[in-house]
Design a protein around this motif. Structure first.
Motif, mmCIF file in Angstrom:
data_model
loop_
_atom_site.group_PDB
_atom_site.id
_atom_site.type_symbol
_atom_site.label_atom_id
_atom_site.label_comp_id
_atom_site.label_asym_id
_atom_site.label_seq_id
_atom_site.Cartn_x
_atom_site.Cartn_y
_atom_site.Cartn_z
ATOM 1 N N LEU A 146 0.944 -1.247 -0.040
ATOM 2 C CA LEU A 146 -0.112 0.006 0.006
ATOM 3 C C LEU A 146 0.923 1.221 -0.117
ATOM 4 C CD1 LEU A 146 -2.795 -0.877 2.229
ATOM 5 C CD2 LEU A 146 -3.053 -0.807 -0.072
ATOM 6 N N LEU A 147 2.055 1.236 0.648
ATOM 7 C CA LEU A 147 2.932 2.281 0.637
ATOM 8 C C LEU A 147 3.438 2.412 -0.758
ATOM 9 C CD1 LEU A 147 4.332 4.557 2.201
ATOM 10 C CD2 LEU A 147 6.187 2.895 2.399
ATOM 11 N N GLY A 148 3.765 1.475 -1.511
ATOM 12 C CA GLY A 148 4.121 1.704 -2.908
ATOM 13 C C GLY A 148 3.007 2.277 -3.676
ATOM 14 N N MET A 149 1.843 1.873 -3.511
ATOM 15 C CA MET A 149 0.611 2.236 -4.060
ATOM 16 C C MET A 149 0.292 3.767 -4.013
ATOM 17 S SD MET A 149 -3.200 0.961 -3.761
ATOM 18 C CE MET A 149 -2.620 -0.799 -3.752
ATOM 19 N N ASP A 150 0.484 4.256 -2.653
ATOM 20 C CA ASP A 150 0.504 5.327 -2.349
ATOM 21 C C ASP A 150 1.588 6.392 -2.985
ATOM 22 O OD1 ASP A 150 -0.945 7.794 -0.793
ATOM 23 O OD2 ASP A 150 1.062 7.778 0.495
ATOM 24 N N ASP A 151 2.604 5.815 -2.880
ATOM 25 C CA ASP A 151 3.751 6.644 -3.666
ATOM 26 C C ASP A 151 3.388 6.984 -5.083
ATOM 27 O OD1 ASP A 151 5.297 6.773 -1.407
ATOM 28 O OD2 ASP A 151 6.465 5.089 -1.838
ATOM 29 N N ARG A 152 3.189 5.936 -6.133
ATOM 30 C CA ARG A 152 2.507 5.921 -7.266
ATOM 31 C C ARG A 152 1.451 7.112 -7.535
ATOM 32 N NH1 ARG A 152 4.116 2.287 -11.176
ATOM 33 N NH2 ARG A 152 5.175 0.348 -10.377
ATOM 34 N N VAL A 153 0.518 6.876 -6.618
ATOM 35 C CA VAL A 153 -0.451 7.834 -6.775
ATOM 36 C C VAL A 153 -0.065 9.507 -6.540
ATOM 37 C CG1 VAL A 153 -2.708 8.733 -5.871
ATOM 38 C CG2 VAL A 153 -2.203 6.248 -6.306
ATOM 39 N N LYS A 154 0.623 9.684 -5.351
ATOM 40 C CA LYS A 154 1.258 10.991 -4.873
ATOM 41 C C LYS A 154 2.281 11.418 -6.041
ATOM 42 C CE LYS A 154 0.503 10.753 -0.100
ATOM 43 N NZ LYS A 154 0.928 10.995 1.293
ATOM 44 N N ALA A 155 3.055 10.664 -6.713
ATOM 45 C CA ALA A 155 3.983 10.945 -7.700
ATOM 46 C C ALA A 155 3.386 11.605 -8.876
ATOM 47 C CB ALA A 155 4.667 9.709 -8.113
ATOM 48 N N VAL A 156 1.940 11.582 -8.910
ATOM 49 C CA VAL A 156 1.032 12.153 -10.290
ATOM 50 C C VAL A 156 0.346 13.251 -9.465
ATOM 51 C CG1 VAL A 156 1.440 10.219 -11.860
ATOM 52 C CG2 VAL A 156 -0.443 10.288 -10.304
ATOM 53 N N ASP A 157 0.618 13.521 -8.284
ATOM 54 C CA ASP A 157 -0.271 14.581 -7.570
ATOM 55 C C ASP A 157 -1.860 14.128 -7.413
ATOM 56 O OD1 ASP A 157 1.769 16.516 -7.332
ATOM 57 O OD2 ASP A 157 1.423 17.616 -9.326
ATOM 58 N N GLY A 158 -2.102 12.909 -7.158
ATOM 59 C CA GLY A 158 -3.133 12.323 -6.983
ATOM 60 C C GLY A 158 -3.369 12.054 -5.325
ATOM 61 N N GLU A 159 -4.414 11.373 -5.034
ATOM 62 C CA GLU A 159 -4.796 11.125 -3.461
ATOM 63 C C GLU A 159 -5.285 9.688 -3.412
ATOM 64 O OE1 GLU A 159 -7.749 13.833 -2.243
ATOM 65 O OE2 GLU A 159 -6.306 15.586 -2.548
ATOM 66 N N LEU A 160 -4.761 8.954 -2.294
ATOM 67 C CA LEU A 160 -5.109 7.534 -2.361
ATOM 68 C C LEU A 160 -5.857 7.466 -0.933
ATOM 69 C CD1 LEU A 160 -5.003 4.929 -3.418
ATOM 70 C CD2 LEU A 160 -3.191 4.379 -1.461
ATOM 71 N N ARG A 161 -7.317 6.877 -0.592
ATOM 72 C CA ARG A 161 -7.837 6.697 0.523
ATOM 73 C C ARG A 161 -8.119 5.168 0.647
ATOM 74 N NH1 ARG A 161 -13.054 6.269 1.644
ATOM 75 N NH2 ARG A 161 -13.727 6.856 -0.507
ATOM 76 N N ILE A 162 -7.792 4.751 2.122
ATOM 77 C CA ILE A 162 -7.576 3.440 2.324
ATOM 78 C C ILE A 162 -8.863 3.427 3.447
ATOM 79 C CG2 ILE A 162 -6.515 1.364 2.997
ATOM 80 C CD1 ILE A 162 -4.115 2.549 1.918
ATOM 81 N N ASP A 163 -9.856 2.627 3.246
ATOM 82 C CA ASP A 163 -10.877 2.104 4.455
ATOM 83 C C ASP A 163 -10.926 0.762 4.472
ATOM 84 O OD1 ASP A 163 -12.945 2.378 6.181
ATOM 85 O OD2 ASP A 163 -14.514 3.152 4.717
ATOM 86 N N SER A 164 -10.302 0.354 5.530
ATOM 87 C CA SER A 164 -10.283 -1.102 5.676
ATOM 88 C C SER A 164 -10.357 -1.534 7.018
ATOM 89 C CB SER A 164 -8.916 -1.688 5.280
ATOM 90 O OG SER A 164 -8.744 -3.207 5.159
ATOM 91 N N PRO A 165 -11.538 -1.536 7.705
ATOM 92 C CA PRO A 165 -11.706 -1.818 9.245
ATOM 93 C C PRO A 165 -11.564 -3.130 9.446
ATOM 94 C CG PRO A 165 -13.670 -1.314 8.130
ATOM 95 C CD PRO A 165 -12.702 -0.933 7.319
ATOM 96 N N PRO A 166 -11.160 -3.586 10.653
ATOM 97 C CA PRO A 166 -11.021 -4.942 11.162
ATOM 98 C C PRO A 166 -12.183 -5.753 10.739
ATOM 99 C CG PRO A 166 -9.808 -3.761 12.533
ATOM 100 C CD PRO A 166 -10.725 -2.922 11.909
ATOM 101 N N GLY A 167 -12.400 -6.783 10.049
ATOM 102 C CA GLY A 167 -13.550 -7.406 9.796
ATOM 103 C C GLY A 167 -13.937 -6.965 8.184
ATOM 104 N N GLY A 168 -13.501 -6.046 7.719
ATOM 105 C CA GLY A 168 -13.977 -5.718 6.364
ATOM 106 C C GLY A 168 -15.168 -4.935 6.139
ATOM 107 N N PRO A 169 -15.600 -4.676 5.029
ATOM 108 C CA PRO A 169 -14.884 -4.923 3.796
ATOM 109 C C PRO A 169 -13.925 -3.755 3.664
ATOM 110 C CG PRO A 169 -17.061 -3.559 3.539
ATOM 111 C CD PRO A 169 -16.805 -4.102 4.999
ATOM 112 N N THR A 170 -13.133 -3.968 2.545
ATOM 113 C CA THR A 170 -12.129 -2.934 2.334
ATOM 114 C C THR A 170 -12.319 -1.932 1.147
ATOM 115 O OG1 THR A 170 -10.285 -4.446 3.186
ATOM 116 C CG2 THR A 170 -9.532 -2.838 1.645
ATOM 117 N N ALA A 171 -12.233 -0.850 1.098
ATOM 118 C CA ALA A 171 -12.301 -0.083 -0.141
ATOM 119 C C ALA A 171 -10.936 0.743 -0.181
ATOM 120 C CB ALA A 171 -13.513 1.033 0.029
ATOM 121 N N ILE A 172 -10.246 0.743 -1.342
ATOM 122 C CA ILE A 172 -9.307 1.892 -1.830
ATOM 123 C C ILE A 172 -9.547 2.468 -2.939
ATOM 124 C CG2 ILE A 172 -6.898 1.659 -2.615
ATOM 125 C CD1 ILE A 172 -6.420 -0.996 -1.293
#
Length: 352
Positions: free
Chosen positions: A314-340
């Protein structure tokens, strides 16, 4: 035509002063017009307190000096129109002159108080604006620093990936191709019987096929050809088809700049891989559409959740997104579901 020039501060102050003088005259005239018909019902000057309210209004909006001028104008108007005989500055009752002087003093003191309150309000407003600007500047500095660090990590990762590719090419495909060439040369030597030549050719074909497969795998890790040919929709469809879990796709059917497509593709590929390998998910979904000139990509799954934003993937994913001035939001509470959710800016020239 030349653009209209911005009014200078001095001109703006002059305009404000002119408006204040007009407002002061209007206030004095209005209060006088209101009180004059009441002179019979109120033979004294006690109703002149209305002038004080007008003075407070003027001083609050236009400052001390205009408030003081309005105070004196109010006292003169009260003296002229509300004493006997009417229409003169002659005062027949000494209590009137005392009341007018008290009124003048009260109006002047009120002007001072109102002006100080106005100045404190202006100072508080300026302080709030300055604090807001400082917070915005600090937030922008932090964002730029995060972008800089992300780009440094992307560059370092790219350099490491390049070294890995060179090593893999040298140790794998290149060695197999060298072996293929040597084997073919041996097969060309005179005096070789047919069986030996056939074995050498079979060995060369085997190594050439293995080298082709290794090169295809290396190219797939760099950027898949289907993404270059068919765009994001085709690339994501190819990734979803390789997943061991069903993936529902809703992808906008249009092309984007290569850097935007590549970033979105790797976000989807990494997120789906994590869902299949680590999240114990039984299904996943990918939505991609354009909102307000930005490509919004959402990848979700019904897995166990608990994805950590600081993890390597996820850190590498965030780096790719920020490198193009984008934003990454991760919502993954224990038990799910996960949304990126990745939001990527689209250059205006390409956002047709």
């Amino acid at each position: 035509m030349p653009a209209a020039s911005t009014p200078k501060p001095a001109a703006r102050r002059q305009d404000s002063t002119a408006v204040g003088i007009a407002a002061a005259a209007f206030v004095v005239a209005s209060v006088t017009a209101l009180l004059y018909p009441l002179s019979e019902a109120d033979p004294g000057v006690s109703s002149g307190v209305l002038y004080v309210l007008g003075v407070l209004l003027i001083a609050t909006y236009w400052g001390l000096w205009l408030g003081l001028a309005t105070s004196f104008a109010s006292a003169l108007a009260l003296l002229f129109f509300h004493t006997q005989p009417t229409g003169s500055f002659h005062v027949t009752d000494g209590s009137d002159i005392v009341a007018i002087l008290v009124l003048l003093l009260t109006a002047c003191v009120g002007s001072v108080i109102a002006d100080r309150a106005r100045m404190r309000a202006n100072e508080a407003e300026q302080r709030l604006l300055l604090e807001a600007e400082l917070r915005a500047a600090e937030a922008e500095r932090i964002r730029l620093e995060e972008v800089r660090q992300s780009r440094v990590r992307v560059v370092e990762a790219t350099y490491s990936e390049r070294r890995r590719l060179v090593r893999d090419l040298h140790d794998g495909a290149q060695q197999r191709l060298v072996h293929t060439i040597l084997t073919l040369k041996l097969a060309q030597r005179p005096g070789q019987d047919e069986q030996a030549r056939a074995e050498l050719l079979a060995d060369a074909i085997s190594h050439a096929q293995a080298a082709t497969n290794e090169l295809r795998e290396l190219a797939h890790g760099i950027l898949p050809a289907i993404l270059l040919r068919g765009g994001l929709e085709a690339g994501v469809d190819a990734v979803a088809s390789r997943m061991p879990i069903p993936v529902r796709l809703e992808i906008v059917g249009r092309r984007f700049p290569p850097i935007v497509e590549a970033t979105a593709y790797f976000v989807v590929a990494e997120a789906l891989t994590n869902a299949a390998k680590h999240a114990q998910a039984t299904r996943a979904w990918v939505n991609a559409d354009v909102r307000d000139g930005r490509l919004r990509v959402e990848v979700g799954d019904d897995g166990v959740g608990g994805a950590l934003a600081g993890g390597p993937g996820l850190l590498g994913m965030d780096d790719r997104v920020k490198a193009v001035d984008g934003e990454l939001r991760i919502d993954s509470p224990p038990g799910g579901p996960t949304a990126i959710v990745a939001t990527l800016p689209i250059p205006p020239a390409d956002d047709a």
